[in-house]
Design an enzyme around this catalytic site. Sequence first.
Site, PDB file in Angstrom:
ATOM      1  N   VAL A  51       0.848  -1.202   0.000  1.00 25.56           N
ATOM      2  CA  VAL A  51       0.000   0.000   0.000  1.00 25.56           C
ATOM      3  C   VAL A  51       0.880   1.247   0.000  1.00 25.56           C
ATOM      4  O   VAL A  51       1.723   1.434   0.884  1.00 25.56           O
ATOM      5  CB  VAL A  51      -0.940   0.002   1.226  1.00 25.56           C
ATOM      6  N   LYS A  52       0.668   2.083  -1.015  1.00 28.93           N
ATOM      7  CA  LYS A  52       1.498   3.282  -1.172  1.00 28.93           C
ATOM      8  C   LYS A  52       0.780   4.480  -0.540  1.00 28.93           C
ATOM      9  O   LYS A  52      -0.374   4.777  -0.873  1.00 28.93           O
ATOM     10  CB  LYS A  52       1.732   3.518  -2.660  1.00 28.93           C
ATOM     11  N   ILE A  53       1.481   5.132   0.372  1.00 32.82           N
ATOM     12  CA  ILE A  53       0.887   6.188   1.200  1.00 32.82           C
ATOM     13  C   ILE A  53       1.722   7.461   1.063  1.00 32.82           C
ATOM     14  O   ILE A  53       2.952   7.405   1.192  1.00 32.82           O
ATOM     15  CB  ILE A  53       0.944   5.763   2.700  1.00 32.82           C
TER      16      ILE A  53
END
Length: 217
Positions: free
Chosen positions: A86-88
Amino acid sequence: MKFFIDTANLAQIKEAQELGVLDGVTTNPSLMAKEGITGEKNILQHYIDICNIVDGDVSAEVIATDFDGMVREGEALAALHEQIVVKIPMIKEGVKALKYFSNKGIRTNCTLVFSPGQAILAAKAGATYVSPFIGRLDDISQNGVDFIAQIRQIYDNYMFETQILAASIRHTMHIIECAEVGADVVTCPLNAIMGLLKHPLTDSGLAQFLADYKKGG
Ligand code: G3P
């Protein structure tokens, strides 16, 4: 050093995978839009398609900028496929989300990192990867590779486990320089990876070997 490809283009992902040196893929909303992938359903399917091509990690970016929204989107992305990371974005709510996902054992990639302070926060929050954008720093006359070296030193001082994923790589020399300063991962356009292959002495040497072989025959 791991090689990721920085694209949502399935043909390019396949080409890099077939070369046999690919360890993963990074995407972002701009790269998705570039391929004409729009709408939540299509975007989610595209992530699955990418996961089915490669064996390694596939970064999928949240769109929400509030904590609850990031958690909701991130959990849905992580549930899509075991390869999803998951890219945050590196914002206040993002740091909280990184910590939340870290506590839950969900892997993350903290994106849009441009300062050592941001890199420290990402590591403290338990990000799996931190993505410093080196090309965009070069664009504004700050040395992107020096920034990678700075993060390397800081992380090594404290044995932070967050992996340094050099992003916004624009050309082949960026890859080599990132290797010299100890980036854990480089995420690159396909042409930058293919540029590693090239040397005129390889081409002329091979042409000579083949010509000499023919003479012998
Ligand atoms: O990996 C981040 C990348 O997609 C951004 O690249 O060239 O738009 O700075 P660029």
